[in-house]
Scaffold this motif. Structure first.
Motif, PDB file in Angstrom:
ATOM      1  N   LEU A 232       9.550  -6.619   6.326  1.00  0.00           N
ATOM      2  CA  LEU A 232       8.706  -5.871   5.408  1.00  0.00           C
ATOM      3  C   LEU A 232       7.833  -7.214   4.463  1.00  0.00           C
ATOM      4  O   LEU A 232       6.761  -6.979   4.099  1.00  0.00           O
ATOM      5  CB  LEU A 232       9.363  -5.276   3.685  1.00  0.00           C
TER       6      LEU A 232
ATOM      7  N   ALA B  59       6.096  -9.159   6.483  1.00  0.00           N
ATOM      8  CA  ALA B  59       4.083  -7.579   6.564  1.00  0.00           C
ATOM      9  C   ALA B  59       3.498  -8.595   5.954  1.00  0.00           C
ATOM     10  O   ALA B  59       2.807  -8.307   6.034  1.00  0.00           O
ATOM     11  CB  ALA B  59       5.028  -6.907   6.862  1.00  0.00           C
ATOM     12  N   ARG B  60       4.064  -8.276   4.601  1.00  0.00           N
ATOM     13  CA  ARG B  60       3.164  -8.179   3.536  1.00  0.00           C
ATOM     14  C   ARG B  60       2.346  -9.353   2.677  1.00  0.00           C
ATOM     15  O   ARG B  60       1.655  -9.773   2.354  1.00  0.00           O
ATOM     16  CB  ARG B  60       3.854  -7.295   2.359  1.00  0.00           C
TER      17      ARG B  60
ATOM     18  N   ASP C 289       7.312   0.701  17.135  1.00  0.00           N
ATOM     19  CA  ASP C 289       8.676   0.985  15.987  1.00  0.00           C
ATOM     20  C   ASP C 289       8.411   1.710  15.417  1.00  0.00           C
ATOM     21  O   ASP C 289       8.950   1.436  14.016  1.00  0.00           O
ATOM     22  CB  ASP C 289       9.436   0.260  16.141  1.00  0.00           C
ATOM     23  N   MET C 290       7.261   1.514  14.349  1.00  0.00           N
ATOM     24  CA  MET C 290       7.598   2.119  13.500  1.00  0.00           C
ATOM     25  C   MET C 290       7.839   3.354  12.546  1.00  0.00           C
ATOM     26  O   MET C 290       8.108   3.267  11.414  1.00  0.00           O
ATOM     27  CB  MET C 290       5.134   2.902  13.141  1.00  0.00           C
ATOM     28  N   SER C 291       8.222   3.944  13.406  1.00  0.00           N
ATOM     29  CA  SER C 291       9.275   4.937  12.406  1.00  0.00           C
ATOM     30  C   SER C 291      10.646   3.816  12.284  1.00  0.00           C
ATOM     31  O   SER C 291      10.755   4.892  11.133  1.00  0.00           O
ATOM     32  CB  SER C 291       9.562   6.188  14.214  1.00  0.00           C
TER      33      SER C 291
ATOM     34  N   TYR D  96      10.052   1.247   9.940  1.00  0.00           N
ATOM     35  CA  TYR D  96      10.133   1.195   9.204  1.00  0.00           C
ATOM     36  C   TYR D  96      10.195   2.327   8.299  1.00  0.00           C
ATOM     37  O   TYR D  96      10.191   2.441   6.681  1.00  0.00           O
ATOM     38  CB  TYR D  96       7.719   0.397   9.260  1.00  0.00           C
ATOM     39  N   ASP D  97       9.772   3.439   8.259  1.00  0.00           N
ATOM     40  CA  ASP D  97       9.068   4.945   7.738  1.00  0.00           C
ATOM     41  C   ASP D  97      10.525   4.909   6.963  1.00  0.00           C
ATOM     42  O   ASP D  97      10.822   5.498   5.992  1.00  0.00           O
ATOM     43  CB  ASP D  97       8.389   6.815   8.690  1.00  0.00           C
TER      44      ASP D  97
ATOM     45  N   LEU E  73      11.738   2.860   5.032  1.00  0.00           N
ATOM     46  CA  LEU E  73      10.910   2.851   3.784  1.00  0.00           C
ATOM     47  C   LEU E  73      11.361   4.146   2.372  1.00  0.00           C
ATOM     48  O   LEU E  73      10.873   4.707   1.760  1.00  0.00           O
ATOM     49  CB  LEU E  73       9.587   2.858   3.630  1.00  0.00           C
TER      50      LEU E  73
END
Lengths: 455, 455
Positions: free
Chosen positions: B370, B373-374, B418-420, B422-423, B426
């Protein structure tokens, strides 16, 4: 080995944006304020936009320096590659040489961060703490959340509910970059609450999402609004694409016969083409071709007239090609192209015959997009398949005529978050979504009446 | 402006793969055939692999020319950028300089196509018409379908059912590139039908999907099998990553103090590090660090022993670090790292102390991912967050010691599919997924017994 890509170093990046307003044969007509119905002043618009962006919006100054802080963020992925689509050429059996500018390499997957980063920077400079914006299919919301994150701004995105539900990974990536996202209509604004009171299952619309974001920005001192296309300053920031392309084409001694982009609001097309418009005005023999969806044919079938930018009458009234602000485009998968209006700059250039436009049906676009994915590897965004279709049309013409032709198009983004569109196409579930002419006729009967003062 | 990326032209691309077998202090032990329990011969393995790949698998030849046809496809996205992670450095407040090789720019989104393209090419050369393969989280299946499409081969992918259902866009992109995909267990093979007969709702496993693909390939003359990691020829094809990185670091006069990659089967780590292993053997002062998940700590907690490559005992028995082929790793989101064994080459180098390994827990990886990514924009694949975590650990050590340090890691892929994960992170729904030691003890009690002939 045959050369595929033309790269630029960071040191070769253009340091200025190009403002086509400086070279327009006919100047732009002024925007009107939707409440007063008189010419909008920068002070009025300053409620939701920073002065520096309004200055870029209004000024005829030809070049604007790109601030170092903006360059530094853009350098995370820029300059983007110029690629020769040799596989696509072979599949088409064309004598044309096809090049594309690969804007899909940005972290958000499209050209949108080019302006999002600039907008975040200028808002930060003027003390703004937070940005409110809307997004349809999600490309713009992703880009703005990325950009706000880079400059330490908060960001709230209102995403059209139907897309919010269909494309859940857009929400995920927006959250990953630290932004807040609401399905629109939301409980956050008067506009949203009113829509929900009328219909608790309201699917949302881009017009409504804009209203929510503008209301949010207008009612909070620390917050501004940001728009991802249409406006002059947005087109300005995108010209880095075309400026890079010119340098890259020069590197290999090529000159395009035709420059192609898809149009929805007009910003990616402006980005690749405005620097070539400048060269064309200076005498370069080049055609500039905008490709729009047949189900939302703003330039080819719309009127050139003053119209509202949104359904709620909160955005400025501008002179542009429009199908009428109450026109609801059919639900094609290229959500980014479903807009009733067009950038006033692109519209002006089309009126002055510096830009041509064609409209292409959805199925032909997906056919071209699939061919591109299978020959060049990259799975294009549904929006970008329109530009590919335009390039294919030009390449097949060259084949028919037995002539060489140099084609340059903008690959505005990848389709990693739009894969359900490919599923639907491969399953034979897509159609060309036609609309009845009566819908456009009715929408065009509702244009606002504004009067230009004598000059 | 501070430099961010180091690029190479296509003309500067390495033209040879490097085979670390040429420089091993201790040679590799031979593979055994799972049916005969004797040393496997190339002829036996030729049933599912082409001879050219088997030659690369077995040979101690140091360099292999990359065929022009392979180069031409790789050039669609290679050479990949070397990027300086300045944003990450600032966020960590470290005196270290952090570089990463950006393998996420391939059309399939990871390093996997580097070998998929080579494998498709060699199979095509030997008259093979069709490839059968398995995929877990989907990176490998995507890469192989892309590669087969480029060389006009048919491709069938068996995808572990639980992932097939969780990551529907992997199926979409595999279909977009023209391959066929089945959830495994499937009705296509005896292994699949047997599993379904036992349990119609079988969730599938990588071991079972391998069995289906190997059975498919072994029973059809026109079809071969392809594996995306572990094997020597796979590691060989990935060394283009490290060879490019060496050229790029030289361009800016930098030399890494530590080279980092995540390990599951070992191939992306092999890619970035084997050329540096060569330099280390020649005298370069460089540490080489493999990062594995704490929930599947093959090198740090496994045995160095002969074991089966798959649960169904169809793949060769090799000498490697293993947690036992019956060990079922907890369901971390880095699906590509959930493998009981390890590349025999990586294992050998770890035994000879040329390579160090550490194991890191899932939550710390997502925290680092994360942050990446940021600060850098790119959303990393869950697998790649392990390499990022390794880089963060090294950068924080440098900060503590107040010393400069040059860190190079491989960003093996992006996380768009694979965004789930990260969901879930988070939303605070992830844990570190520990396993009981008894699971490993039991699995390690089931290793096969093979006897090396006297040399």
């Amino acid at each position: 080995m045959e050369q595929v890509k033309v790269l630029l170093d960071e040191t070769e990046m253009p340091r200025q944006w190009y403002n086509v307003q400086a070279d327009l044969p006919t100047p732009l007509a002024p925007p009107f304020h939707p409440a007063t119905m008189e010419i909008a002043t920068p002070e009025q618009m300053n409620v939701i936009f920073p002065m520096s962006l309004l200055e870029q919006e209004m000024s005829p100054q030809a070049y604007w320096d790109i601030p170092d802080e903006v360059m530094q963020v853009l350098a995370l992925w820029r300059p983007t590659p110029l690629q020769r689509a040799r596989g696509l050429e072979k599949a088409l059996g064309t004598p044309a040489r096809i090049y594309f500018k690969n804007e899909s390499v940005s972290p958000a997957g499209s050209h949108k961060p080019n302006t999002a980063v600039a907008q975040a920077y200028y808002n930060k400079q003027e003390g703004i703490k937070r940005i409110a914006t809307e997004t349809g299919a999600g490309q713009w919301g992703s880009a703005m959340s990325l950009a706000c994150n880079m400059f330490g701004l908060e960001c709230t995105v209102y995403m059209v509910r139907v897309s919010y539900d269909q494309k859940p990974y857009r929400k995920s990536i927006i959250n990953t970059w630290g932004a807040e996202i609401f399905a629109s209509p939301s409980e956050q604004t008067n506009s949203g609450r009113a829509a929900l009171a009328e219909n608790p299952d309201h699917p949302g619309s881009l017009g409504l999402a804009i209203s929510e974001a503008v209301e949010d920005a207008a009612t909070r001192d620390d917050t501004n609004y940001a728009l991802g296309s249409v406006l002059n300053h947005v087109c300005l920031h995108q010209t880095i694409i075309g400026e890079e392309a010119i340098r890259q084409m020069n590197k290999i001694g090529e000159k395009p016969d035709v420059v192609i982009g898809c149009i929805g609001g007009g910003s990616n097309f402006a980005g690749i083409s405005f620097p070539y418009v400048r060269e064309k005005i200076k005498g370069m023999d080049v055609r500039i071709l905008a490709v729009e969806p047949a189900s939302c044919p703003t330039v080819t079938k719309g009127l050139y007239a003053y119209d509202y930018g949104d359904t709620a009458h909160l955005a400025p009234i501008v002179l542009m090609h429009t199908l009428g602000h109450t026109f609801v485009p059919p639900g094609i998968h290229a959500g980014g192209l479903r807009y009733h209006g067009m950038s006033p700059l692109v519209s002006r250039l089309a009126e002055d015959k510096l830009v041509e436009a064609i409209a292409v049906p959805q199925l032909e676009c997906f056919e071209a997009g699939l061919m591109f994915a299978r020959t060049e590897g990259i799975v294009p965004a549904p929006e970008s398949t329109h530009a590919i279709r335009g390039a294919v049309i030009e390449a097949l013409k060259a084949k028919e005529e037995g002539k060489e032709r140099v084609i340059l198009f903008n690959l505005s983004g990848h389709g990693h978050f739009d894969m359900s569109a490919y599923d639907a196409y491969l399953a034979g579930q897509l159609s060309n979504y036609e609309y009845p002419q009566s819908m456009v006729d009715e929408a065009l009967s509702k244009l606002p009446h504004v009067e230009l003062p004598a000059m």
